[in-house]
Design an enzyme around this catalytic site. Sequence first.
Site, PDB file in Angstrom:
ATOM      1  N   GLY A  28       0.830  -1.181   0.000  1.00 42.48           N
ATOM      2  CA  GLY A  28       0.000   0.000   0.000  1.00 42.48           C
ATOM      3  C   GLY A  28       0.875   1.244   0.000  1.00 42.48           C
ATOM      4  CB  CYS A  29       0.590   4.568  -1.618  1.00 35.37           C
ATOM      5  SG  CYS A  29      -1.138   4.987  -1.273  1.00 35.37           S
ATOM      6  CG  ASN A  30      -1.647   5.748   3.115  1.00 32.38           C
ATOM      7  OD1 ASN A  30      -1.227   6.668   2.417  1.00 32.38           O
ATOM      8  ND2 ASN A  30      -2.923   5.619   3.403  1.00 32.38           N
ATOM      9  CB  THR A  83       4.779   6.706   3.199  1.00 38.91           C
ATOM     10  OG1 THR A  83       4.246   6.746   1.873  1.00 38.91           O
ATOM     11  CG2 THR A  83       5.440   8.028   3.518  1.00 38.91           C
TER      12      THR A  83
END
Length: 342
Positions: A148-150, A153
């Site tokens: 997932g992008c979150n 990060t």
Amino acid sequence: MTHKIAILGASGYTGAELIRLLAGHPAYEIVALGAYSKAGQRLAEVFPHLRHLNLPELVSFDQIDFDKIDLCFCALPHKTSQEVIRDLPKHLKIVDLSADFRLRDPDAYTQWYGNAHGAVEMQGEAVYGLTEFYRDEIAKARLVAGTGCNAATGQFALRPLIEAGVIDLDEIIMDLKCGVSGAGRSLKENLLHAELSEGYNAYAVGGTHRHLGEFDQEFSKLAGRDVKVQFTPHLMPVNRGILATVYVKGDAQEIHATFADAYADEPFLQVLPFGETPSTHHVRGSNFCHIGVTGDRIAGRAIVVAVLDNLTKGSSGQALQNANLMLGEEETSGLMGVPVFP
């Protein structure tokens, strides 16, 4: 050698980002673009910014001859992705951008995504696609599950610190802001310009965001004990970008030195000088992640700020980075483009 590539879900934002990146790759040829409702249309009709490219038109999945394809990117919604991937030929290498194969425990998938996993027999062969930490496994994999992008990060901002034992694992707070493209291209009332612009809001408050499943899985594996972060995401009225502000207990200088050592040889992970923090403007349209560390006025506390482009390093760029490893290409190939500024 030229590798034949297919993209399923080519009419979404991550599909378009894959096309943008692959168009400049010296070793890949896009030979099939799959879509549902937009099948039969030319790419220029769906994404006018790509009209200069000589690419096949969008077709339904059953029109694609996968026997002639080396690697397939699946940029489909969760649940749909597992149903499609389950029926793909066994010779085919696959990079899945959905959530369907990220969580190793099928019960955890059911908990976070609300439905039973439909391809449990494939879960064991899936490799978690956070490239910098699973590089060797990805190079040998047939199926890679993009993060997932979150989740990506947050992991770039915390994994080295957890592994080195330089922070209090019971005192981690993550405040994250994400651009609206992270919600996908489907029409949603809360994403209308009149309802999103000129403000921003927290969502999935209180520990309900699905990417927490990835944090729990990866951080606990690293630490050898349960690690649960306090995490609140916010939706920003910008198109691209994620900024995570992470509050931790530990020595700020030691934390910065830990990042500098861990990421010294990573081409896409840039650690800023101590005391500097990055902006999403600094990574827009690129596969880079910038990380800054500062001390706090309260002794023994530090603030870590990490930024990346959710469509590139957070999704499609990471997917291409993984594909390069899977197909024996240089990991950075097609991905060293300079961020767009302003």
